[in-house]
Design a protein around this motif. Structure first.
Motif, PDB file in Angstrom:
ATOM      1  N   MET A  12     -15.954 -18.687   7.958  1.00 15.66           N
ATOM      2  CA  MET A  12     -14.914 -17.769   8.789  1.00 15.66           C
ATOM      3  C   MET A  12     -15.168 -16.636   8.263  1.00 15.66           C
ATOM      4  N   TRP A  13     -14.187 -15.540   8.825  1.00 15.81           N
ATOM      5  CA  TRP A  13     -14.218 -14.114   8.561  1.00 15.81           C
ATOM      6  C   TRP A  13     -14.057 -13.854   6.989  1.00 15.81           C
ATOM      7  N   THR A  14     -14.684 -13.191   6.287  1.00 17.68           N
ATOM      8  CA  THR A  14     -14.225 -12.490   5.278  1.00 17.68           C
ATOM      9  C   THR A  14     -13.619 -11.392   5.309  1.00 17.68           C
ATOM     10  N   VAL A  15     -12.757 -10.909   4.410  1.00 15.24           N
ATOM     11  CA  VAL A  15     -11.903  -9.800   4.637  1.00 15.24           C
ATOM     12  C   VAL A  15     -12.226  -8.717   5.549  1.00 15.24           C
ATOM     13  N   ASP A  16     -13.690  -8.271   5.031  1.00 13.88           N
ATOM     14  CA  ASP A  16     -14.073  -6.986   5.929  1.00 13.88           C
ATOM     15  C   ASP A  16     -14.367  -7.379   7.238  1.00 13.88           C
ATOM     16  N   SER A  42      -7.859  -9.577  -0.495  1.00  9.47           N
ATOM     17  CA  SER A  42      -7.591  -8.236  -1.044  1.00  9.47           C
ATOM     18  C   SER A  42      -6.413  -7.941  -1.162  1.00  9.47           C
ATOM     19  N   PRO A  43      -5.989  -7.111  -2.144  1.00  4.29           N
ATOM     20  CA  PRO A  43      -4.636  -6.863  -2.074  1.00  4.29           C
ATOM     21  C   PRO A  43      -4.713  -5.698  -0.909  1.00  4.29           C
ATOM     22  N   VAL A  44      -3.366  -5.893  -0.307  1.00  2.00           N
ATOM     23  CA  VAL A  44      -3.199  -5.174   1.236  1.00  2.00           C
ATOM     24  C   VAL A  44      -1.846  -4.178   0.976  1.00  2.00           C
ATOM     25  N   ARG A  45      -2.161  -3.208   1.797  1.00  2.00           N
ATOM     26  CA  ARG A  45      -0.798  -2.432   1.951  1.00  2.00           C
ATOM     27  C   ARG A  45      -0.351  -2.822   3.397  1.00  2.00           C
ATOM     28  N   ILE A  46       1.024  -3.134   3.476  1.00  2.00           N
ATOM     29  CA  ILE A  46       1.638  -3.516   4.601  1.00  2.00           C
ATOM     30  C   ILE A  46       2.783  -2.626   4.936  1.00  2.00           C
ATOM     31  N   PRO A  88      -5.827  -4.162   4.513  1.00  4.06           N
ATOM     32  CA  PRO A  88      -6.382  -4.586   3.113  1.00  4.06           C
ATOM     33  C   PRO A  88      -7.771  -3.951   2.698  1.00  4.06           C
ATOM     34  N   MET A  89      -8.197  -3.903   1.577  1.00  2.00           N
ATOM     35  CA  MET A  89      -9.408  -3.073   1.408  1.00  2.00           C
ATOM     36  C   MET A  89     -10.587  -3.704   1.867  1.00  2.00           C
ATOM     37  N   LYS A  90     -11.516  -2.735   2.343  1.00  2.83           N
ATOM     38  CA  LYS A  90     -12.572  -3.570   3.158  1.00  2.83           C
ATOM     39  C   LYS A  90     -13.728  -4.208   2.312  1.00  2.83           C
ATOM     40  N   LEU A  91     -13.202  -5.064   1.627  1.00  2.28           N
ATOM     41  CA  LEU A  91     -14.315  -5.761   0.473  1.00  2.28           C
ATOM     42  C   LEU A  91     -15.539  -6.621   1.182  1.00  2.28           C
ATOM     43  N   GLU A  92     -16.600  -6.049   1.301  1.00  4.28           N
ATOM     44  CA  GLU A  92     -17.741  -6.628   1.778  1.00  4.28           C
ATOM     45  C   GLU A  92     -17.862  -8.279   1.208  1.00  4.28           C
TER      46      GLU A  92
END
Ligand SMILES: [Zn+2]
Length: 262
Positions: A95-99, A253-257, A244-248
């Motif tokens: 499934m999708w990783t964060v990026d 990821s830590p996220v700003r909401i 979230p940070m686009k961590l490949e």
């Protein structure tokens, strides 16, 4: 020449004055009335799911204004730290990783469900289908493709990692989460894009097998954990921006909401 400069200066000043008068500071350029930051600040003292001997977050100054002419730090921290996003890949293979989460799934209608009355007497409270039904009675059906955040009131413990983790003598934590039934209803009946909560985990503290994590993440629904300021977010009618940070290849990821209030 000097006179011309003076005239140009006067014209600029006049233009500035006219534009300044037209400016309406109470209205955001986006048309939203207010922006609520749903993010906790990151520092070494904040609560973590696993207890650690040394802080999981490290920030080391590598350049100073005095010595180097600029200020910079190196940081290290877990992907699941502070206010953070669980990507589907966190529990579900392939499934999708964060990026890889499509950006259009990160800007969505916001629904905040208030369940604050229950955890006061029962820290093992799980958000129930009835809580969702109560929200819908007040505000109408949850819009499709929304992000739903539960306000359990647990945020009031944030400044005490001990109270926020709320572990018993056996080390088992007690804090609220979502019931699997509520998660299923929101995913299959309301097509939510993400589930959020103001505790350490979408699954309640007692959980050992994380049924909600397995269920939602394998259906491409992401999680937002340790969400802040939920009591100031609009219950209905708002929008949320999840960044979230686009961590490949990242599991989260830590996220700003941001919650946007109409
Ligand atoms: Zn999680």
């Amino acid at each position: 020449m000097k006179f011309r400069t003076f005239i140009v200066g006067c014209a600029l000043a006049l233009t500035l004055l006219l534009f300044a008068q037209r400016h309406e500071p109470s209205v955001q350029p986006s048309g939203f009335r207010a922006v609520v930051d749903l993010t906790h600040a990151i520092n070494p003292q904040i609560p973590t799911y696993e207890p650690t001997d040394k802080p999981a977050y490290q920030a080391r100054t590598v350049a100073t204004l005095e010595k180097d002419g600029y200020f910079a730090r190196d940081i290290s921290l877990p992907e699941h730290f502070g206010t953070h996003l669980d990507a589907p890949a966190h529990f579900a293979r392939g499934m999708w990783t964060v990026d890889q989460i499509p950006p259009e799934r990160l800007v969505a209608p916001l629904v905040v469900i208030d369940v604050t009355a229950n955890p006061k007497s029962n820290p093992d409270y799980q958000v129930a289908v009835e809580d969702v039904a109560k929200w819908e009675q007040a505000h109408g059906q949850i819009p499709e493709n929304a992000v739903v955040i539960a306000n359990t009131g647990w945020e009031s413990r944030w400044n005490s990692p001990r109270d926020y983790r709320n572990a018993d003598t056996k080390g088992v934590m007690h804090f609220p989460g979502y019931s699997l039934e509520a998660a299923k209803f929101l995913v299959e009946g309301r097509y939510v894009l993400g589930l959020g909560i103001d505790t350490l985990s979408i699954d309640y503290g007692l959980s050992q097998d994380f049924p909600v994590h397995h269920y939602t993440l394998s259906r491409s629904v992401y999680h937002l954990e340790n969400v802040a300021n939920v009591e100031h977010a609009p219950a209905a009618g708002g929008m949320v921006v999840v960044s979230p940070m686009k961590l490949e290849g990242g599991s989260g990821s830590p996220v700003r909401i941001f919650a946007l209030t109409r």
